[in-house]
Design a protein around this motif. Structure first.
Motif, PDB file in Angstrom:
ATOM      1  N   MET A 129      -5.514  44.356   7.355  1.00 38.77           N
ATOM      2  CA  MET A 129      -5.891  43.797   8.810  1.00 38.77           C
ATOM      3  C   MET A 129      -7.200  44.425   9.299  1.00 38.77           C
ATOM      4  O   MET A 129      -8.073  43.787  10.004  1.00 38.77           O
ATOM      5  CB  MET A 129      -4.629  43.916   9.591  1.00 38.77           C
ATOM      6  CG  MET A 129      -4.750  43.695  10.913  1.00 38.77           C
ATOM      7  SD  MET A 129      -3.526  44.185  12.234  1.00 38.77           S
ATOM      8  CE  MET A 129      -2.126  43.576  11.563  1.00 38.77           C
ATOM      9  N   GLU A 183     -10.974  41.478  18.019  1.00 35.74           N
ATOM     10  CA  GLU A 183     -10.208  40.294  17.558  1.00 35.74           C
ATOM     11  C   GLU A 183      -8.555  40.893  16.834  1.00 35.74           C
ATOM     12  O   GLU A 183      -7.605  40.299  16.761  1.00 35.74           O
ATOM     13  CB  GLU A 183     -11.015  39.751  16.509  1.00 35.74           C
ATOM     14  CG  GLU A 183     -12.136  38.614  16.806  1.00 35.74           C
ATOM     15  CD  GLU A 183     -11.677  37.417  17.857  1.00 35.74           C
ATOM     16  OE1 GLU A 183     -10.888  36.801  17.573  1.00 35.74           O
ATOM     17  OE2 GLU A 183     -12.234  37.473  19.078  1.00 35.74           O
ATOM     18  N   ILE A 184      -8.845  41.849  16.482  1.00 28.25           N
ATOM     19  CA  ILE A 184      -7.601  42.774  15.792  1.00 28.25           C
ATOM     20  C   ILE A 184      -6.630  43.000  16.924  1.00 28.25           C
ATOM     21  O   ILE A 184      -5.533  42.587  16.736  1.00 28.25           O
ATOM     22  CB  ILE A 184      -8.146  43.765  14.985  1.00 28.25           C
ATOM     23  CG1 ILE A 184      -8.666  43.579  13.778  1.00 28.25           C
ATOM     24  CG2 ILE A 184      -6.772  44.623  14.664  1.00 28.25           C
ATOM     25  CD1 ILE A 184      -9.303  44.635  13.093  1.00 28.25           C
ATOM     26  N   LYS A 186      -6.358  41.465  19.819  1.00 27.80           N
ATOM     27  CA  LYS A 186      -5.731  40.163  20.239  1.00 27.80           C
ATOM     28  C   LYS A 186      -4.621  39.635  19.496  1.00 27.80           C
ATOM     29  O   LYS A 186      -3.608  39.258  19.726  1.00 27.80           O
ATOM     30  CB  LYS A 186      -6.902  38.838  20.195  1.00 27.80           C
ATOM     31  CG  LYS A 186      -7.791  39.062  21.478  1.00 27.80           C
ATOM     32  CD  LYS A 186      -9.098  38.036  21.316  1.00 27.80           C
ATOM     33  CE  LYS A 186     -10.072  38.228  22.389  1.00 27.80           C
ATOM     34  NZ  LYS A 186     -11.179  37.097  22.168  1.00 27.80           N
ATOM     35  N   ARG A 187      -5.009  39.701  18.080  1.00 32.21           N
ATOM     36  CA  ARG A 187      -3.857  39.479  17.051  1.00 32.21           C
ATOM     37  C   ARG A 187      -2.811  40.119  17.217  1.00 32.21           C
ATOM     38  O   ARG A 187      -1.625  39.700  17.052  1.00 32.21           O
ATOM     39  CB  ARG A 187      -4.404  39.545  15.743  1.00 32.21           C
ATOM     40  CG  ARG A 187      -3.563  39.205  14.446  1.00 32.21           C
ATOM     41  CD  ARG A 187      -4.186  39.289  13.131  1.00 32.21           C
ATOM     42  NE  ARG A 187      -3.245  39.230  12.010  1.00 32.21           N
ATOM     43  CZ  ARG A 187      -3.668  39.717  10.790  1.00 32.21           C
ATOM     44  NH1 ARG A 187      -4.769  39.849  10.495  1.00 32.21           N
ATOM     45  NH2 ARG A 187      -2.770  39.788  10.038  1.00 32.21           N
ATOM     46  N   PHE A 190      -0.867  39.053  20.428  1.00 28.81           N
ATOM     47  CA  PHE A 190      -0.037  37.675  20.213  1.00 28.81           C
ATOM     48  C   PHE A 190       0.711  37.675  19.265  1.00 28.81           C
ATOM     49  O   PHE A 190       2.074  37.211  19.413  1.00 28.81           O
ATOM     50  CB  PHE A 190      -1.395  36.909  20.080  1.00 28.81           C
ATOM     51  CG  PHE A 190      -0.894  35.432  19.803  1.00 28.81           C
ATOM     52  CD1 PHE A 190      -0.401  34.865  20.934  1.00 28.81           C
ATOM     53  CD2 PHE A 190      -0.730  34.857  18.761  1.00 28.81           C
ATOM     54  CE1 PHE A 190       0.042  33.483  20.794  1.00 28.81           C
ATOM     55  CE2 PHE A 190      -0.195  33.493  18.559  1.00 28.81           C
ATOM     56  CZ  PHE A 190       0.024  32.748  19.631  1.00 28.81           C
ATOM     57  N   GLU A 191       0.547  38.164  17.921  1.00 29.84           N
ATOM     58  CA  GLU A 191       1.469  38.120  16.890  1.00 29.84           C
ATOM     59  C   GLU A 191       2.707  38.835  16.607  1.00 29.84           C
ATOM     60  O   GLU A 191       3.751  38.515  16.543  1.00 29.84           O
ATOM     61  CB  GLU A 191       0.609  37.945  15.510  1.00 29.84           C
ATOM     62  CG  GLU A 191      -0.166  36.986  15.257  1.00 29.84           C
ATOM     63  CD  GLU A 191      -1.137  36.922  13.947  1.00 29.84           C
ATOM     64  OE1 GLU A 191      -0.528  37.699  12.999  1.00 29.84           O
ATOM     65  OE2 GLU A 191      -2.005  36.157  13.764  1.00 29.84           O
ATOM     66  N   GLU A 192       2.103  40.015  17.126  1.00 30.36           N
ATOM     67  CA  GLU A 192       3.293  41.183  17.063  1.00 30.36           C
ATOM     68  C   GLU A 192       4.032  41.695  18.482  1.00 30.36           C
ATOM     69  O   GLU A 192       4.908  42.388  18.510  1.00 30.36           O
ATOM     70  CB  GLU A 192       2.823  42.442  16.449  1.00 30.36           C
ATOM     71  CG  GLU A 192       2.171  42.215  14.854  1.00 30.36           C
ATOM     72  CD  GLU A 192       1.810  43.413  14.105  1.00 30.36           C
ATOM     73  OE1 GLU A 192       2.623  44.517  14.470  1.00 30.36           O
ATOM     74  OE2 GLU A 192       0.960  43.346  13.377  1.00 30.36           O
TER      75      GLU A 192
END
Length: 317
Positions: A129, A183-184, A186-187, A190-192
């Motif tokens: 990641m 960007e990491i 944000k991910r 949002f995802e976790e």
């Protein structure tokens, strides 16, 4: 939105050395942070931001008020509360420089009581990641600042907590690495559905990354709002006016009285109108000397300008 962190009226007072005087660092601060939210915690130097951060992390105990993390009181249920939060404070000091990237992740996971068997897949996932696979066997001391910062965030992620608190996560990073870290994050949010609190002076990070911001000044909350709403608010109230001649001393005096938030240079006036009717007050000042207007335009603002205007407004109120 489910609240993960609740800060309720915290107050922290320090006694000055060799004096009976007291200094109020934080004075009744309250806010909430929701699940999966990225919130910016901002403030000028000496505003009380660091005291607030340390109180959330359990490093300081407020004199008044309370902080709950995932429903647990940070004082009465300290261990249970802090089990839900991890932090990267003061840059990258939460990593060991004489260990490799992989050894750092393995060590800090072990500190949390995780077995090697259960952590190895997650370590590999984080290395992918954060694009650190090719640095996995590199001693941290040999890494660039950007790589060290990414590893520090990885270590915080290894804890598997609901909340991650980051102090200046992009400080000193080059443009490419700073963008990658954003960007990491944000991910992750949002995802976790991780809750992320970012303390920073980089307003581009706030504008690009944060859903909401809490701004502290002189120990009090002066703004607690969605970043997009603050940008729209100041966009509609900020104007740049090109005049055909300079203002008189009398006009400047009236301008300073009516519009404390303004900038004046030559024949260009930048002014913030705090309500719709204020435009007529401005026109009255210009009519005093029949000052001609060449152009008048709404100003596009960025979040740095929003921040500075809010702090200035608080200072003159």
């Amino acid at each position: 939105m489910e609240s993960i962190i609740e800060v309720n009226g915290i107050r922290k007072v320090y006694k000055k050395r060799k004096s009976k005087e007291a200094f109020v660092a934080v004075d009744g601060i309250s806010f909430q942070v929701g699940k999966g939210e990225i919130m910016g915690l901002l403030g000028p130097n000496g505003a009380g931001k660091t005291t607030t951060i340390k109180s959330i992390c359990g490093l300081l105990v407020p004199n008044e008020g309370s902080i709950s993390i995932h429903g647990y009181d940070s004082v009465n249920d300290r261990n249970k509360a802090l089990r839900h939060i991890s932090a990267v404070l003061e840059g990258n000091r939460n990593i060991y420089w004489r260990l490799t990237v992989f050894e750092n992740l393995e060590y800090f996971a072990g500190n949390r009581g995780m077995s090697k068997k259960e952590i190895l897949p997650y370590i590999e996932e984080l290395l992918d990641m954060f694009h650190l696979q090719d640095k996995r066997n590199e001693v941290v001391n040999n890494l660039s600042r950007g790589m060290q910062q990414k590893l520090a965030i990885c270590v915080a992620m290894m804890a598997g907590t609901d909340v991650i608190l980051l102090d200046e996560p992009t400080l000193g990073l080059d443009v490419e690495t700073g963008y990658e870290v954003r960007e990491i994050l944000k991910r992750i949010a949002f995802e976790e559905q991780k809750t992320i609190i970012i303390s920073t002076h980089d307003m581009d990070v706030v504008q690009d990354l944060c859903n909401r911001t809490v701004i502290i000044n002189q120990g009090k909350v002066i703004a607690n709002e969605q970043v997009s709403k603050l940008l729209n608010l100041f966009k509609t109230s900020a104007y740049k006016i090109h005049l055909k001649e300079s203002l008189t001393e009398e006009q400047v005096k009236h301008l300073e009285h009516k519009f404390p938030i303004h900038e004046w240079e030559g024949q260009i006036l930048n002014v913030n109108l705090d309500h719709e009717e204020a435009i007529y007050d401005l026109m009255d000042i210009l009519k005093m000397n029949r000052t001609s207007i060449e152009t008048i335009n709404q100003t596009e603002v960025n979040f740095e300008e929003v921040f500075m205007k809010l702090v200035k407004e608080e200072a003159v109120s």
